[in-house]
Design an enzyme around this catalytic site. Structure first.
Site, PDB file in Angstrom:
ATOM      1  N   HIS A 191       0.913   6.876   8.739  1.00  0.00           N
ATOM      2  CA  HIS A 191      -0.071   7.933   8.098  1.00  0.00           C
ATOM      3  C   HIS A 191      -1.634   7.192   8.431  1.00  0.00           C
ATOM      4  O   HIS A 191      -1.665   6.226   8.530  1.00  0.00           O
ATOM      5  CB  HIS A 191       0.166   7.854   6.596  1.00  0.00           C
ATOM      6  CG  HIS A 191      -0.564   9.041   6.091  1.00  0.00           C
ATOM      7  ND1 HIS A 191      -1.813   8.843   5.768  1.00  0.00           N
ATOM      8  CD2 HIS A 191      -0.126  10.059   5.236  1.00  0.00           C
ATOM      9  CE1 HIS A 191      -2.302   9.841   4.809  1.00  0.00           C
ATOM     10  NE2 HIS A 191      -1.258  10.686   4.766  1.00  0.00           N
ATOM     11  N   ASP A 232       2.565  -0.048   3.246  1.00  0.00           N
ATOM     12  CA  ASP A 232       2.257   1.397   2.465  1.00  0.00           C
ATOM     13  C   ASP A 232       3.529   1.743   1.851  1.00  0.00           C
ATOM     14  O   ASP A 232       4.222   2.199   2.725  1.00  0.00           O
ATOM     15  CB  ASP A 232       1.579   2.159   3.809  1.00  0.00           C
ATOM     16  CG  ASP A 232       1.370   3.593   3.358  1.00  0.00           C
ATOM     17  OD1 ASP A 232       1.400   3.718   2.165  1.00  0.00           O
ATOM     18  OD2 ASP A 232       0.972   4.297   4.250  1.00  0.00           O
ATOM     19  N   GLN A 280       5.436   6.382   0.275  1.00  0.00           N
ATOM     20  CA  GLN A 280       6.869   7.161   0.307  1.00  0.00           C
ATOM     21  C   GLN A 280       8.083   6.261  -0.215  1.00  0.00           C
ATOM     22  O   GLN A 280       8.921   6.516  -0.934  1.00  0.00           O
ATOM     23  CB  GLN A 280       7.312   7.710   1.527  1.00  0.00           C
ATOM     24  CG  GLN A 280       6.267   8.544   2.410  1.00  0.00           C
ATOM     25  CD  GLN A 280       6.125  10.021   1.461  1.00  0.00           C
ATOM     26  OE1 GLN A 280       6.988  10.368   1.064  1.00  0.00           O
ATOM     27  NE2 GLN A 280       5.069  10.432   1.550  1.00  0.00           N
ATOM     28  N   LYS A 324       2.840  11.058  -6.038  1.00  0.00           N
ATOM     29  CA  LYS A 324       4.197  11.216  -5.346  1.00  0.00           C
ATOM     30  C   LYS A 324       5.503  10.604  -6.135  1.00  0.00           C
ATOM     31  O   LYS A 324       6.526  10.936  -5.863  1.00  0.00           O
ATOM     32  CB  LYS A 324       4.151  10.301  -3.869  1.00  0.00           C
ATOM     33  CG  LYS A 324       3.290  10.974  -3.071  1.00  0.00           C
ATOM     34  CD  LYS A 324       3.288  10.467  -1.632  1.00  0.00           C
ATOM     35  CE  LYS A 324       2.032  10.547  -0.790  1.00  0.00           C
ATOM     36  NZ  LYS A 324       1.816  11.694  -0.325  1.00  0.00           N
ATOM     37  N   CYS A 379      -0.713  14.275   8.657  1.00  0.00           N
ATOM     38  CA  CYS A 379      -1.612  12.991   8.773  1.00  0.00           C
ATOM     39  C   CYS A 379      -1.198  11.838   9.675  1.00  0.00           C
ATOM     40  O   CYS A 379      -1.188  10.671   9.403  1.00  0.00           O
ATOM     41  CB  CYS A 379      -2.147  12.719   7.449  1.00  0.00           C
ATOM     42  SG  CYS A 379      -2.927  13.629   6.341  1.00  0.00           S
TER      43      CYS A 379
HETATM   44  N1  PLP Z   1       0.704   6.911   3.462  1.00  0.00           N
HETATM   45  C1  PLP Z   1       1.780   7.460   3.353  1.00  0.00           C
HETATM   46  C2  PLP Z   1       2.911   7.240   4.168  1.00  0.00           C
HETATM   47  C3  PLP Z   1       1.696   8.791   2.930  1.00  0.00           C
HETATM   48  O1  PLP Z   1       2.872   9.690   2.940  1.00  0.00           O
HETATM   49  C4  PLP Z   1       0.479   9.405   2.345  1.00  0.00           C
HETATM   50  C5  PLP Z   1       0.392  10.472   1.749  1.00  0.00           C
HETATM   51  O2  PLP Z   1       0.927  11.768   2.058  1.00  0.00           O
HETATM   52  C6  PLP Z   1      -0.555   8.298   2.315  1.00  0.00           C
HETATM   53  C7  PLP Z   1      -0.218   7.069   2.931  1.00  0.00           C
HETATM   54  C8  PLP Z   1      -1.575   8.565   1.418  1.00  0.00           C
HETATM   55  O3  PLP Z   1      -1.595   8.960   0.204  1.00  0.00           O
HETATM   56  P1  PLP Z   1      -2.837   9.297  -0.750  1.00  0.00           P
HETATM   57  O4  PLP Z   1      -3.387  10.486  -0.366  1.00  0.00           O
HETATM   58  O5  PLP Z   1      -2.246   9.523  -2.048  1.00  0.00           O
HETATM   59  O6  PLP Z   1      -3.770   8.238  -0.659  1.00  0.00           O
END
Ligand code: PLP
Length: 401
Positions: free
Chosen positions: A120, A197, A200, A223, A360
């Site tokens: 992401h 990260d 998910q 999430k 993203c």
């Molecule tokens: N990393 C992953 C794998 C994600 O799916 C997301 C959000 O969809 C994020 C990071 C970013 O999360 P946030 O926008 O809640 O900070």
């Protein structure tokens, strides 16, 4: 019983164009159960106060619930100490915090940060920014045809300049569970630290940061059935202790004077300003609610729905599924000759909420050779009927387009 679970979610009781809403966008954000909504209402109706300051009853109650929430999060992820739990706005802010404190303070020109190709943007851009600031380099870890990190390529990438490896626990576009244990083992053998990260992964895998051995692990509350605006940075105590603070302000200081300032102990050092107290308490409420279900059964249910979707979509002409594997909780697909946004609009008109776009993850889209995908993602409240509704809506969209 997912149908019964769904009754706890007010947002799922809506209709769109006289059809029950089918929510298949939980990888973007989950809906919130009534008990989490009630926690927020109760907090603002009865205990609202600033934490760690003042001496009245409300501030004492708010502080106690806020710190109790930290304990619940620490217990949920297996952290050895609440000092290792830093509240952030979400996974994105947590990754930026690591980049701007740990990485900015340790990286030297020529150092390398290895980052997965399928990450992401939240796990790419903060590293590019700090690389620019320090003279370090961001190096891509390629993926296999199954959208898994290529471990043999990773092995070849390591060298004495490798300082940080940043990868996702579970990939948001394809739902691929990444081999994070092997990554951690390889990285530690080379003296590099690992940032996971978990945006998910926290939802779909049982986590024990202590046994996993990750140096940093980040996630977002929204999430995980909690509100937006609250997230967690887990960091190894010895690393957090030596890292400089990030943002300056109230609460992160011990003593301020114009001749110099000393900083708070952990975790306060990284929590400048008034925190999202209601969010932290609601996250703890969401975790306690989620823990009232059997994790293995919940995941088996979600995997079953994804598999049902996979099998049904595979039968449809012109549908191409990208990177799906058994055991995933999301499924990304495209309809040949149809723009994903047009398809999503037709699905929306039929009461189906799913995500269309690049998720993203531009580098992953480039690697897959697509501009974007449709992504259906499943949660505890989805049912087989939701899958049936999705499939007939996709069939109708194909006919119309
Ligand atoms: N990393 C992953 C794998 C994600 O799916 C997301 C959000 O969809 C994020 C990071 C970013 O999360 P946030 O926008 O809640 O900070």
């Amino acid at each position: 019983d997912a149908r019964h679970v769904a009754t706890q979610f007010p947002a799922l009781k809506q209709s769109i164009n006289q059809q029950r809403l089918v929510y298949l966008d939980s990888a973007a954000t989950t809906q919130k159960p009534q008990c989490v909504i009630d926690t927020i209402t109760r907090y603002y109706s009865r205990h609202n106060a600033n934490v760690h300051r003042g001496s009245h009853r409300l501030t004492a109650q708010a502080t106690s619930e806020f710190e109790q929430a930290r304990k619940i999060v620490a217990g949920f992820i297996g952290a050895a100490s609440t000092k290792e739990i830093i509240w952030t706005r979400g996974a994105t802010e947590a990754l930026n915090l690591i980049a701007q404190t740990y990485a900015r303070n340790t990286l030297k020109p020529g150092d390398e940060i290895l980052v997965g190709e399928m990450e992401h943007h939240a796990n790419i851009v903060p590293w590019q920014i700090v690389a620019e600031q320090t003279g370090a380099r961001v190096v891509k870890i390629p993926m296999t045809a199954e959208c898994r990190l290529d471990l043999s390529a990773l092995r070849r990438l390591f060298n004495h300049n490798t300082k940080i490896v940043a990868v996702a626990h579970i990939t948001n576009v394809t739902g691929t569970r990444q081999p994070i244990e092997a990554v951690i083992q390889q990285a530690h053998a080379q003296g590099a630290i690992v940032v996971i990260d978990g945006a998910q992964g926290i939802v779909h895998d049982q986590l024990n940061v202590d046994t996993l051995g990750a140096d940093f692990y980040v996630f977002s509350g929204h999430k995980l059935y909690a509100p937006a605006g609250i997230g967690v940075l887990y960091g190894r105590l010895d690393l957090l202790t030596t890292m400089p603070p990030w943002q300056g302000g109230g609460k992160m200081v011990e003593k301020v004077s114009f001749s110099g300032t000393t900083f708070s102990q952990l975790p306060g050092k990284f929590e400048a300003g008034t925190p999202n107290v209601a969010g932290a308490i609601a996250l703890a409420s969401a975790i306690s609610w989620y823990q009232s279900f059997d994790h293995i059964q919940t995941q088996a249910h979600i995997h079953h729905l994804a598999e049902q979707t996979y099998k049904a979509l595979s039968q449809l002409p012109d549908v191409r599924i990208l990177g799906y594997q058994k055991g995933a909780s999301v499924i990304s697909f495209i309809i040949d000759g149809v723009h994903h946004q047009d398809a999503a609009t037709l699905l929306d008109q039929q009461g189906i909420a799913l995500r269309a776009g690049n998720h993203c993850a531009h580098p992953l889209m480039d690697a897959l050779g697509v501009k974007g995908t449709l992504r259906a993602s499943f949660a505890i409240y989805n049912t087989s009927e939701d899958v049936d509704r999705l499939i007939s809506a996709v069939e109708k969209a194909i006919d119309m387009l």
